[in-house]
Scaffold this motif. Structure first.
Motif, PDB file in Angstrom:
ATOM      1  N   TRP A   1      15.925   2.249   0.652  1.00  0.00           N
ATOM      2  CA  TRP A   1      14.956   1.443  -0.105  1.00  0.00           C
ATOM      3  C   TRP A   1      13.581   2.091   0.036  1.00  0.00           C
ATOM      4  CZ3 TRP A   1      15.217  -4.571   0.001  1.00  0.00           C
ATOM      5  CH2 TRP A   1      14.080  -5.136  -0.573  1.00  0.00           C
ATOM      6  N   THR A   2      12.889   2.359  -1.073  1.00  0.00           N
ATOM      7  CA  THR A   2      11.525   2.865  -1.031  1.00  0.00           C
ATOM      8  C   THR A   2      10.614   1.867  -1.756  1.00  0.00           C
ATOM      9  OG1 THR A   2      11.778   4.185  -3.063  1.00  0.00           O
ATOM     10  CG2 THR A   2      12.318   5.257  -0.990  1.00  0.00           C
ATOM     11  N   THR A   3       9.482   1.585  -1.161  1.00  0.00           N
ATOM     12  CA  THR A   3       8.600   0.520  -1.623  1.00  0.00           C
ATOM     13  C   THR A   3       7.709   0.956  -2.792  1.00  0.00           C
ATOM     14  OG1 THR A   3       8.523  -0.411   0.595  1.00  0.00           O
ATOM     15  CG2 THR A   3       6.773  -1.070  -0.908  1.00  0.00           C
ATOM     16  N   ILE A   4       7.553   0.052  -3.745  1.00  0.00           N
ATOM     17  CA  ILE A   4       6.564   0.229  -4.824  1.00  0.00           C
ATOM     18  C   ILE A   4       5.613  -0.964  -4.802  1.00  0.00           C
ATOM     19  CG2 ILE A   4       6.197   0.502  -7.308  1.00  0.00           C
ATOM     20  CD1 ILE A   4       9.047   1.660  -7.493  1.00  0.00           C
ATOM     21  N   TYR A   5       6.118  -2.145  -5.131  1.00  0.00           N
ATOM     22  CA  TYR A   5       5.330  -3.374  -5.089  1.00  0.00           C
ATOM     23  C   TYR A   5       5.221  -3.845  -3.641  1.00  0.00           C
ATOM     24  CZ  TYR A   5       3.994  -8.202  -6.120  1.00  0.00           C
ATOM     25  OH  TYR A   5       3.337  -9.398  -6.176  1.00  0.00           O
ATOM     26  N   PRO A   6       4.052  -4.371  -3.185  1.00  0.00           N
ATOM     27  CA  PRO A   6       2.864  -4.808  -3.934  1.00  0.00           C
ATOM     28  C   PRO A   6       1.726  -3.796  -3.964  1.00  0.00           C
ATOM     29  CG  PRO A   6       2.753  -5.679  -1.725  1.00  0.00           C
ATOM     30  CD  PRO A   6       4.003  -4.840  -1.782  1.00  0.00           C
ATOM     31  N   LEU A   7       2.021  -2.510  -3.736  1.00  0.00           N
ATOM     32  CA  LEU A   7       0.963  -1.499  -3.768  1.00  0.00           C
ATOM     33  C   LEU A   7       0.550  -1.260  -5.223  1.00  0.00           C
ATOM     34  CD1 LEU A   7       2.592   0.889  -1.148  1.00  0.00           C
ATOM     35  CD2 LEU A   7       0.883  -0.891  -0.755  1.00  0.00           C
ATOM     36  N   GLU A   8      -0.581  -1.802  -5.614  1.00  0.00           N
ATOM     37  CA  GLU A   8      -0.957  -1.855  -7.022  1.00  0.00           C
ATOM     38  C   GLU A   8      -1.034  -0.483  -7.667  1.00  0.00           C
ATOM     39  OE1 GLU A   8      -1.411  -3.514 -10.542  1.00  0.00           O
ATOM     40  OE2 GLU A   8      -1.050  -4.650  -8.704  1.00  0.00           O
ATOM     41  N   LYS A   9      -1.617   0.493  -6.976  1.00  0.00           N
ATOM     42  CA  LYS A   9      -1.724   1.834  -7.559  1.00  0.00           C
ATOM     43  C   LYS A   9      -0.346   2.434  -7.776  1.00  0.00           C
ATOM     44  CE  LYS A   9      -4.025   6.301  -7.063  1.00  0.00           C
ATOM     45  NZ  LYS A   9      -2.833   7.062  -7.501  1.00  0.00           N
ATOM     46  N   ARG A  10       0.554   2.225  -6.817  1.00  0.00           N
ATOM     47  CA  ARG A  10       1.912   2.751  -6.958  1.00  0.00           C
ATOM     48  C   ARG A  10       2.638   2.064  -8.115  1.00  0.00           C
ATOM     49  NH1 ARG A  10       5.173   3.366  -1.439  1.00  0.00           N
ATOM     50  NH2 ARG A  10       3.288   4.580  -1.046  1.00  0.00           N
TER      51      ARG A  10
ATOM     52  N   ALA B   1      12.340   1.346  -5.413  1.00  0.00           N
ATOM     53  CA  ALA B   1      13.268   2.345  -5.936  1.00  0.00           C
ATOM     54  C   ALA B   1      14.295   2.652  -4.854  1.00  0.00           C
ATOM     55  CB  ALA B   1      12.530   3.615  -6.344  1.00  0.00           C
ATOM     56  N   ILE B   2      15.558   2.700  -5.240  1.00  0.00           N
ATOM     57  CA  ILE B   2      16.639   2.990  -4.298  1.00  0.00           C
ATOM     58  C   ILE B   2      17.136   4.411  -4.543  1.00  0.00           C
ATOM     59  CG2 ILE B   2      18.812   2.203  -3.341  1.00  0.00           C
ATOM     60  CD1 ILE B   2      16.525   0.151  -3.249  1.00  0.00           C
ATOM     61  N   ARG B   3      16.976   5.259  -3.537  1.00  0.00           N
ATOM     62  CA  ARG B   3      17.516   6.615  -3.598  1.00  0.00           C
ATOM     63  C   ARG B   3      18.975   6.555  -3.164  1.00  0.00           C
ATOM     64  NH1 ARG B   3      14.720  10.084   0.381  1.00  0.00           N
ATOM     65  NH2 ARG B   3      15.807  11.756  -0.716  1.00  0.00           N
ATOM     66  N   ILE B   4      19.857   7.172  -3.957  1.00  0.00           N
ATOM     67  CA  ILE B   4      21.295   7.051  -3.711  1.00  0.00           C
ATOM     68  C   ILE B   4      21.972   8.407  -3.896  1.00  0.00           C
ATOM     69  CG2 ILE B   4      23.429   5.865  -4.408  1.00  0.00           C
ATOM     70  CD1 ILE B   4      21.599   3.716  -5.679  1.00  0.00           C
ATOM     71  N   GLY B   5      22.962   8.672  -3.082  1.00  0.00           N
ATOM     72  CA  GLY B   5      23.752   9.891  -3.232  1.00  0.00           C
ATOM     73  C   GLY B   5      24.811   9.976  -2.157  1.00  0.00           C
ATOM     74  N   TYR B   6      25.570  11.059  -2.186  1.00  0.00           N
ATOM     75  CA  TYR B   6      26.556  11.291  -1.129  1.00  0.00           C
ATOM     76  C   TYR B   6      25.822  11.865   0.090  1.00  0.00           C
ATOM     77  CZ  TYR B   6      30.398  10.263  -4.251  1.00  0.00           C
ATOM     78  OH  TYR B   6      31.273   9.605  -5.081  1.00  0.00           O
ATOM     79  N   PRO B   7      25.995  11.239   1.263  1.00  0.00           N
ATOM     80  CA  PRO B   7      25.223  11.638   2.442  1.00  0.00           C
ATOM     81  C   PRO B   7      25.443  13.092   2.844  1.00  0.00           C
ATOM     82  CG  PRO B   7      26.305   9.518   2.801  1.00  0.00           C
ATOM     83  CD  PRO B   7      26.875  10.090   1.533  1.00  0.00           C
ATOM     84  N   ASN B   8      24.376  13.716   3.277  1.00  0.00           N
ATOM     85  CA  ASN B   8      24.442  15.060   3.818  1.00  0.00           C
ATOM     86  C   ASN B   8      24.906  14.956   5.265  1.00  0.00           C
ATOM     87  OD1 ASN B   8      23.991  17.614   4.879  1.00  0.00           O
ATOM     88  ND2 ASN B   8      22.056  17.906   3.806  1.00  0.00           N
ATOM     89  N   PRO B   9      26.059  15.546   5.614  1.00  0.00           N
ATOM     90  CA  PRO B   9      26.561  15.432   6.991  1.00  0.00           C
ATOM     91  C   PRO B   9      25.630  16.050   8.019  1.00  0.00           C
ATOM     92  CG  PRO B   9      27.822  17.058   5.750  1.00  0.00           C
ATOM     93  CD  PRO B   9      26.934  16.368   4.761  1.00  0.00           C
ATOM     94  N   GLU B  10      24.724  16.919   7.581  1.00  0.00           N
ATOM     95  CA  GLU B  10      23.773  17.530   8.500  1.00  0.00           C
ATOM     96  C   GLU B  10      22.601  16.610   8.820  1.00  0.00           C
ATOM     97  OE1 GLU B  10      22.601  21.274   6.908  1.00  0.00           O
ATOM     98  OE2 GLU B  10      24.623  22.142   7.019  1.00  0.00           O
ATOM     99  N   ARG B  11      22.508  15.499   8.068  1.00  0.00           N
ATOM    100  CA  ARG B  11      21.457  14.508   8.339  1.00  0.00           C
ATOM    101  C   ARG B  11      22.094  13.125   8.442  1.00  0.00           C
ATOM    102  NH1 ARG B  11      16.402  14.651   4.515  1.00  0.00           N
ATOM    103  NH2 ARG B  11      15.754  13.204   6.153  1.00  0.00           N
ATOM    104  N   PRO B  12      22.907  12.912   9.478  1.00  0.00           N
ATOM    105  CA  PRO B  12      23.645  11.641   9.584  1.00  0.00           C
ATOM    106  C   PRO B  12      22.707  10.459   9.798  1.00  0.00           C
ATOM    107  CG  PRO B  12      23.823  12.892  11.618  1.00  0.00           C
ATOM    108  CD  PRO B  12      23.153  13.798  10.630  1.00  0.00           C
TER     109      PRO B  12
END
Length: 202
Positions: A145-154, A173-184
């Motif tokens: 989960w990455t925050t946008i609201y309530p930061l008005e400029k963002r 905004a939700i970043r989604i993908g298949y996890p990188n095993p090198e960054r568990p």
């Protein structure tokens, strides 16, 4: 705490819960999915299948909302071009551009309640976002989960970059993908009985 110790701790905790509550197999699967979810920030270069995108969106829209308003709208970014447009040139832009899928969770002002209860939409969309995160985990995907609201400029920057109609307010905004095993990712045991009060405060 290393990953093996975390997994062992979670496994013990889940076994303890199941043995005391006599959970069904289905219930154990649900609890396990909740307790082992973690924020994933590194992904491999593999697109997320449309079938999984559809399932995550259906799970998100299954969330409860006040008065059944369902004041959400989801903007799905699944091409390098659209994700780059969203990322811009900000602090985490390069990391964002390496994400296979970004879903921007927006509030639709035309479906909000009015007056002093208007801001309940934040609770509605938060429940929806948690459903989406749990669905991603259940589908062997990683998400954060990455925050946008309530930061008005963002909020304004995202509205402009995505050319959103005026009725939509991007919440996160939700970043989604298949996890990188090198960054568990590392699930955390956040249980703290000191943060629980039964009955009236004394």
């Amino acid at each position: 705490m290393n990953m093996n110790k975390i997994i062992m701790t979670l496994a013990f905790m889940l076994t303890s819960i199941a043995s005391h509550a006599q959970l069904s197999t289905e219930a154990q699967a649900v609890i396990n999915n909740i307790m082992t979810r973690a924020s994933v920030r590194g992904f491999i270069e593999k697109p997320v299948e449309q079938e999984k995108i559809d399932l995550m969106l259906r799970a998100a829209m299954a969330a409860p909302t006040d008065k059944n308003r369902q004041p959400w709208h989801f903007v799905v970014l699944n091409t390098p071009e659209s994700i780059a447009q969203y990322a811009g040139e900000g602090h985490h832009a390069e990391r964002m551009k390496k994400t296979p899928l970004v879903i921007v969770v927006c509030a639709d002002t035309t479906r909000m309640q009015q007056g002093e209860v208007r801001d309940i939409w934040v609770q509605d969309l938060s429940a929806s976002t948690e459903n989406l995160l749990l669905a991603a985990h259940a589908l062997d995907l990683g998400a954060v989960w990455t925050t946008i609201y309530p930061l008005e400029k963002r909020v304004q920057d995202v509205q402009q970059r995505l050319n959103l109609p005026g009725r939509l307010i991007p919440m996160c905004a939700i970043r989604i993908g298949y996890p990188n095993p090198e960054r568990p990712a590392q699930p955390k045991d956040k249980w703290d009985e000191q943060k629980v009060t039964y009955g009236l405060w004394k």
